[in-house]
Design a protein around this motif. Structure first.
Motif, PDB file in Angstrom:
ATOM      1  N   VAL A  74       2.378  78.978  62.764  1.00 41.31           N
ATOM      2  CA  VAL A  74       2.694  77.883  62.133  1.00 41.31           C
ATOM      3  C   VAL A  74       3.675  77.174  63.022  1.00 41.31           C
ATOM      4  O   VAL A  74       4.915  77.586  63.004  1.00 41.31           O
ATOM      5  N   PRO A  75       3.321  76.008  63.293  1.00 42.28           N
ATOM      6  CA  PRO A  75       4.514  75.213  64.044  1.00 42.28           C
ATOM      7  C   PRO A  75       5.747  75.088  63.196  1.00 42.28           C
ATOM      8  O   PRO A  75       5.577  74.849  62.177  1.00 42.28           O
ATOM      9  N   THR A  76       6.900  74.912  63.910  1.00 41.65           N
ATOM     10  CA  THR A  76       8.251  74.916  63.183  1.00 41.65           C
ATOM     11  C   THR A  76       8.313  73.527  62.771  1.00 41.65           C
ATOM     12  O   THR A  76       9.123  73.611  61.782  1.00 41.65           O
ATOM     13  N   GLU A  77       7.708  72.578  63.233  1.00 43.14           N
ATOM     14  CA  GLU A  77       7.906  71.284  62.520  1.00 43.14           C
ATOM     15  C   GLU A  77       7.164  71.182  60.925  1.00 43.14           C
ATOM     16  O   GLU A  77       7.800  70.638  60.233  1.00 43.14           O
ATOM     17  N   LEU A  78       6.005  71.877  61.149  1.00 41.79           N
ATOM     18  CA  LEU A  78       5.606  72.137  59.844  1.00 41.79           C
ATOM     19  C   LEU A  78       5.919  72.665  58.961  1.00 41.79           C
ATOM     20  O   LEU A  78       6.048  72.398  57.677  1.00 41.79           O
ATOM     21  N   LYS A  79       6.892  73.839  59.345  1.00 40.45           N
ATOM     22  CA  LYS A  79       7.486  74.758  58.445  1.00 40.45           C
ATOM     23  C   LYS A  79       8.800  73.720  57.859  1.00 40.45           C
ATOM     24  O   LYS A  79       8.893  74.053  56.468  1.00 40.45           O
ATOM     25  N   LYS A  80       9.192  72.790  58.670  1.00 40.02           N
ATOM     26  CA  LYS A  80      10.436  72.309  58.004  1.00 40.02           C
ATOM     27  C   LYS A  80       9.877  71.399  56.959  1.00 40.02           C
ATOM     28  O   LYS A  80      10.216  70.948  56.096  1.00 40.02           O
ATOM     29  N   GLU A  81       8.523  70.768  57.306  1.00 37.97           N
ATOM     30  CA  GLU A  81       7.985  69.662  56.146  1.00 37.97           C
ATOM     31  C   GLU A  81       7.601  70.686  55.196  1.00 37.97           C
ATOM     32  O   GLU A  81       8.137  70.077  53.882  1.00 37.97           O
ATOM     33  N   LEU A  82       7.293  71.641  55.352  1.00 38.26           N
ATOM     34  CA  LEU A  82       6.798  72.459  54.154  1.00 38.26           C
ATOM     35  C   LEU A  82       8.132  72.649  53.065  1.00 38.26           C
ATOM     36  O   LEU A  82       8.329  72.566  52.002  1.00 38.26           O
ATOM     37  N   VAL A  83       9.167  73.022  53.911  1.00 38.37           N
ATOM     38  CA  VAL A  83      10.550  73.440  53.147  1.00 38.37           C
ATOM     39  C   VAL A  83      10.931  72.395  52.210  1.00 38.37           C
ATOM     40  O   VAL A  83      11.383  72.404  51.128  1.00 38.37           O
ATOM     41  N   ALA A  84      10.914  71.394  53.100  1.00 43.54           N
ATOM     42  CA  ALA A  84      11.341  70.035  52.329  1.00 43.54           C
ATOM     43  C   ALA A  84      10.580  69.525  51.173  1.00 43.54           C
ATOM     44  O   ALA A  84      10.784  69.039  50.088  1.00 43.54           O
ATOM     45  N   MET A  85       9.203  69.582  51.399  1.00 40.96           N
ATOM     46  CA  MET A  85       8.177  69.554  50.122  1.00 40.96           C
ATOM     47  C   MET A  85       8.472  70.449  49.063  1.00 40.96           C
ATOM     48  O   MET A  85       8.447  69.809  47.961  1.00 40.96           O
ATOM     49  N   LEU A  86       8.739  71.788  49.383  1.00 35.78           N
ATOM     50  CA  LEU A  86       8.816  72.456  48.291  1.00 35.78           C
ATOM     51  C   LEU A  86      10.057  72.613  47.629  1.00 35.78           C
ATOM     52  O   LEU A  86      10.230  72.858  46.313  1.00 35.78           O
ATOM     53  N   LYS A  87      11.213  72.168  48.455  1.00 30.40           N
ATOM     54  CA  LYS A  87      12.399  72.187  47.922  1.00 30.40           C
ATOM     55  C   LYS A  87      12.423  71.190  46.612  1.00 30.40           C
ATOM     56  O   LYS A  87      13.250  71.572  45.656  1.00 30.40           O
ATOM     57  N   VAL A  91      -0.210  70.894  51.860  1.00 31.87           N
ATOM     58  CA  VAL A  91       0.064  72.014  52.633  1.00 31.87           C
ATOM     59  C   VAL A  91      -1.238  72.401  53.457  1.00 31.87           C
ATOM     60  O   VAL A  91      -1.505  72.238  54.634  1.00 31.87           O
ATOM     61  N   GLU A  92      -2.372  72.390  52.739  1.00 32.80           N
ATOM     62  CA  GLU A  92      -3.776  73.014  53.218  1.00 32.80           C
ATOM     63  C   GLU A  92      -4.293  71.833  54.220  1.00 32.80           C
ATOM     64  O   GLU A  92      -4.641  72.043  55.423  1.00 32.80           O
ATOM     65  N   ALA A  93      -4.025  70.169  53.749  1.00 29.92           N
ATOM     66  CA  ALA A  93      -4.328  69.344  54.609  1.00 29.92           C
ATOM     67  C   ALA A  93      -3.650  69.505  55.942  1.00 29.92           C
ATOM     68  O   ALA A  93      -4.216  69.312  57.167  1.00 29.92           O
ATOM     69  N   ARG A  94      -2.291  69.563  55.841  1.00 32.20           N
ATOM     70  CA  ARG A  94      -1.625  69.600  56.980  1.00 32.20           C
ATOM     71  C   ARG A  94      -1.748  70.603  58.102  1.00 32.20           C
ATOM     72  O   ARG A  94      -1.860  70.461  59.448  1.00 32.20           O
ATOM     73  N   LEU A  95      -2.120  71.970  57.618  1.00 31.88           N
ATOM     74  CA  LEU A  95      -2.297  73.013  58.173  1.00 31.88           C
ATOM     75  C   LEU A  95      -3.782  72.799  58.924  1.00 31.88           C
ATOM     76  O   LEU A  95      -4.041  73.037  60.166  1.00 31.88           O
ATOM     77  N   GLU A  96      -4.812  72.347  58.323  1.00 27.98           N
ATOM     78  CA  GLU A  96      -5.966  71.677  58.726  1.00 27.98           C
ATOM     79  C   GLU A  96      -5.712  70.766  59.960  1.00 27.98           C
ATOM     80  O   GLU A  96      -6.318  70.805  61.022  1.00 27.98           O
ATOM     81  N   GLN A  97      -4.706  69.658  59.712  1.00 29.95           N
ATOM     82  CA  GLN A  97      -4.629  68.803  60.660  1.00 29.95           C
ATOM     83  C   GLN A  97      -4.016  69.196  61.837  1.00 29.95           C
ATOM     84  O   GLN A  97      -4.276  68.542  63.010  1.00 29.95           O
ATOM     85  N   CYS A  98      -3.014  70.147  61.942  1.00 27.78           N
ATOM     86  CA  CYS A  98      -2.554  70.344  63.062  1.00 27.78           C
ATOM     87  C   CYS A  98      -3.033  71.581  63.966  1.00 27.78           C
ATOM     88  O   CYS A  98      -2.626  71.961  65.047  1.00 27.78           O
ATOM     89  N   GLY A  99      -4.381  71.928  63.427  1.00 26.64           N
ATOM     90  CA  GLY A  99      -5.140  72.809  64.126  1.00 26.64           C
ATOM     91  C   GLY A  99      -4.939  74.245  64.055  1.00 26.64           C
ATOM     92  O   GLY A  99      -5.484  75.132  64.481  1.00 26.64           O
ATOM     93  N   TRP A 100      -4.064  74.407  62.671  1.00 31.69           N
ATOM     94  CA  TRP A 100      -3.921  75.788  62.660  1.00 31.69           C
ATOM     95  C   TRP A 100      -4.884  76.703  61.919  1.00 31.69           C
ATOM     96  O   TRP A 100      -5.281  77.800  62.652  1.00 31.69           O
ATOM     97  N   SER A 101      -5.884  75.901  61.224  1.00 34.57           N
ATOM     98  CA  SER A 101      -7.087  76.552  60.734  1.00 34.57           C
ATOM     99  C   SER A 101      -7.902  77.026  61.905  1.00 34.57           C
ATOM    100  O   SER A 101      -8.514  78.027  61.884  1.00 34.57           O
ATOM    101  N   ASP A 102      -8.188  76.160  62.814  1.00 34.60           N
ATOM    102  CA  ASP A 102      -9.009  76.623  63.956  1.00 34.60           C
ATOM    103  C   ASP A 102      -8.569  77.592  64.619  1.00 34.60           C
ATOM    104  O   ASP A 102      -9.285  78.636  65.209  1.00 34.60           O
ATOM    105  N   GLU A 103      -7.362  77.734  64.876  1.00 32.49           N
ATOM    106  CA  GLU A 103      -6.669  78.906  65.516  1.00 32.49           C
ATOM    107  C   GLU A 103      -7.022  80.289  64.962  1.00 32.49           C
ATOM    108  O   GLU A 103      -7.311  81.219  65.556  1.00 32.49           O
ATOM    109  N   ILE A 104      -6.858  80.143  63.476  1.00 34.40           N
ATOM    110  CA  ILE A 104      -6.758  81.333  62.545  1.00 34.40           C
ATOM    111  C   ILE A 104      -8.555  81.699  63.067  1.00 34.40           C
ATOM    112  O   ILE A 104      -8.718  82.948  62.725  1.00 34.40           O
ATOM    113  N   ARG A 105      -9.302  80.773  62.872  1.00 39.17           N
ATOM    114  CA  ARG A 105     -10.548  81.036  62.802  1.00 39.17           C
ATOM    115  C   ARG A 105     -11.054  81.696  64.199  1.00 39.17           C
ATOM    116  O   ARG A 105     -11.611  82.667  64.101  1.00 39.17           O
ATOM    117  N   MET A 106     -10.441  81.252  65.175  1.00 41.35           N
ATOM    118  CA  MET A 106     -10.743  81.730  66.497  1.00 41.35           C
ATOM    119  C   MET A 106     -10.284  83.178  66.477  1.00 41.35           C
ATOM    120  O   MET A 106     -10.711  84.132  67.349  1.00 41.35           O
TER     121      MET A 106
END
Lengths: 104, 317
Positions: free
Chosen positions: A76-89, A29-44
Motif C-alpha cells: 500500500v503506498p504511503t500517500e494512500l495510507k495517510k489518506e486512509l488515516v485521515a478518512m478514518l480519523k 477505500v476500495e475505489a482508491r486501492l483499485e485506482q492506484c493499481g494496488w488491486s492489479d499488483e495483488i492479483r499478479m
C-alpha cells in the motif's frame, strides 16, 4: 495483544455494519486501492503464487490469502495510507467515544 | 478586629524584611564584625537558602506532576484512536486482499486461469497480456483504420468495411444471396422450358427460335451455373460469382428509396424472371408469332381489328 486486536476487530465490524458513513468510507477505500493499481499488483502476486505452488498443491484458498496478506500490507503506498488515516480519523473519533477500549 | 490583625501581620512582615536586609548588609560588611558572629550567620544563611531551594523544587515538581497528569489522560484517548485507525486500515487492506485471493482461487477451480494464460502450460504467444496501454493480445490500444482482410474462400483482399457483405454473398448466406440463387434458378428453368418448347413444337417460327436462342444465349452463362446448382455443387457457382451483379442487386433498394414522390419509379436494370418471359413473348408477338397464353382475348381482337378488311367487315355488320 491478539485479544486486543480481536476486540478491536469486533468493535470495528459492528461500527461498520451500523454506521452508513463508515460504509461509504470503506467503499472509497476500495475505489482508491483499485485506482492506484494496488488491486492489479495483488492479483499478479496471487497468480505468481499459484504458478509457484502449482494448482494441485493448493487445496484451500485461505492458505493463498494467508501468504498474500503481508505482501498486500507492504504494497500500500504511503500517500494512500495517510489518506486512509485521515478518512478514518474523522469517522471513528465520534464512534469511539462511547466504546470501551483499553490498549494494554 | 480584622484590620488590627492585618496591620499586625504587616508589621511583622516589615520587621522580617528589615531583619533580612540587616543580615544581608552584615554579610556584605563582614569586616567590622567579629569572626565568630560571621560564622554563625553564614551557617544560618546557608540553611535558609537550602530550605528555599527545597521549597522551590517542591513547587516545581508539583507543577510538573499536574501537567503530566493532564497529558496522561490525553494520550490514552489518542492512543486508542491511533490503534483503532491502524487496525481499521489493516482490516480493510486484508479484506481487499482476501476478496482478490478468493476470486483468483475461484478462477483456478473453474479452470479459467489456463485460459487467462496465468499458468506456464499455455504457449507464450497465446497467453493473455495484462499490461497497461495494451490490449489482451499485446497490441497497442490506439485505434487502427484501413484494415484489409483476405476472404478465405476466394482469396481476395478486401477493405474491412466491405468484408462482411462480400462474405455474405461469397458463402451463399443472407437475404441477397437467396434472391440471387432464386433468380438463377428461374433463369435456368426458363432456359430449360425454352429448350423443351423447341423440341415439342418442332421448328416453330423464326422469331420464336430467335427469341429462344436469344434467351438461350443470355442464359448460357447461367445455364452451367444453374445446372451445377441443381446438382448441388455450390463451389462452381461461386467460381462464376461476380461481385458487380450482386452489388447492383444489393444497392437497388437504395436507388428506389432515393426516387421522388409522384414520379415514376426507375425501372430496374435487372429484370425479374416474369418480366423477361413477358418481354420475350411480347417480341414474339410483334413478329407475327402465335398468340401467347398471357395475351388476353380482348387484346387479340384488338390486334386483329387493326386490319382494314376485317374492320370493314365488322362495320357492315
Amino acid at each position: 495483544m491478539e485479544d486486543y486486536r480481536e476486540q478491536v476487530k469486533d468493535i470495528m465490524e459492528k461500527i461498520i455494519s451500523d454506521n452508513p458513513q463508515l460504509n461509504k468510507v470503506t467503499d472509497k477505500v476500495e475505489a482508491r486501492l483499485e485506482q492506484c493499481g494496488w488491486s492489479d499488483e495483488i492479483r499478479m502476486e496471487c497468480n505468481r503464487l499459484i504458478r509457484q505452488r502449482g494448482i494441485e498443491n493448493i487445496s484451500d484458498t485461505t492458505e493463498l490469502v494467508r501468504d498474500l496478506t503481508p505482501f498486500a500490507r507492504s504494497k500500500v503506498p504511503t500517500e494512500l495510507k495517510k489518506e486512509l488515516v485521515a478518512m478514518l480519523k474523522d469517522a471513528l473519533q465520534k464512534e469511539l467515544e462511547g466504546t470501551k477500549l483499553n490498549p494494554k | 478586629m480584622n484590620r488590627d490583625r492585618h496591620d499586625r501581620d504587616r508589621h511583622s512582615d516589615r520587621e522580617h524584611r528589615s531583619e533580612r536586609h540587616r543580615d544581608r548588609d552584615r554579610h556584605i560588611n563582614n569586616e567590622h564584625r567579629s569572626p565568630q558572629r560571621t560564622v554563625v550567620h553564614d551557617r544560618e544563611h546557608r540553611e535558609r537558602e537550602r530550605e528555599r531551594e527545597r521549597d522551590r523544587d517542591r513547587h516545581h515538581n508539583n507543577i510538573i506532576n499536574n501537567n503530566n497528569n493532564i497529558r496522561a489522560g490525553a494520550t490514552t484517548s489518542s492512543a486508542i484512536l491511533k490503534s483503532a485507525i491502524h487496525e481499521m486500515t489493516t482490516l480493510l487492506i486484508e479484506e481487499e486482499a482476501f476478496f482478490i485471493g478468493k476470486e483468483t482461487g475461484r478462477l483456478m477451480r473453474w479452470g479459467e486461469l489456463e485460459g487467462l494464460g496465468v499458468l506456464e502450460d499455455v504457449q507464450l504467444e497465446h497467453q493473455v497480456v495484462d499490461a497497461p496501454g495494451v490490449d489482451i493480445f499485446g497490441e497497442p490500444l490506439a485505434k487502427k483504420f484501413n484494415f484489409e482482410c483476405e476472404c478465405p474462400r476466394c482469396r481476395r483482399t478486401l477493405a474491412a468495411q466491405r468484408f462482411a457483405p462480400h462474405l455474405e454473398k461469397c458463402m451463399g448466406m443472407g437475404r441477397n444471396s437467396s434472391r440471387i440463387a432464386s433468380r438463377r434458378l428461374a433463369q435456368g428453368s426458363s432456359s430449360q422450358n425454352s429448350q423443351n418448347g423447341n423440341g415439342s413444337t418442332g421448328s416453330g417460327s423464326q422469331g420464336h427460335e430467335k427469341a429462344s436462342s436469344h434467351q438461350g444465349n443470355s442464359a448460357a452463362g447461367s445455364a452451367v451455373s444453374s445446372q451445377s446448382h441443381q446438382n448441388g455443387d455450390v463451389a462452381s457457382e461461386e467460381e462464376h460469382f461476380e461481385e458487380d451483379e450482386d452489388d447492383e442487386d444489393w444497392t437497388m433498394e437504395r436507388k428506389r428509396k432515393h426516387t421522388k414522390k409522384g414520379t415514376e419509379k426507375i425501372s430496374p436494370k435487372r429484370k425479374g424472371p416474369l418480366q423477361r418471359i413477358k418481354n420475350s413473348e411480347g417480341s414474339r408477338g410483334r413478329r407475327g408469332a402465335s398468340p401467347s397464353v398471357t395475351d388476353s382475348p380482348l387484346s387479340i381482337n384488338e390486334s386483329s381489328l387493326h386490319d382494314d378488311d376485317d374492320f370493314a367487315a365488322l362495320s357492315l355488320g
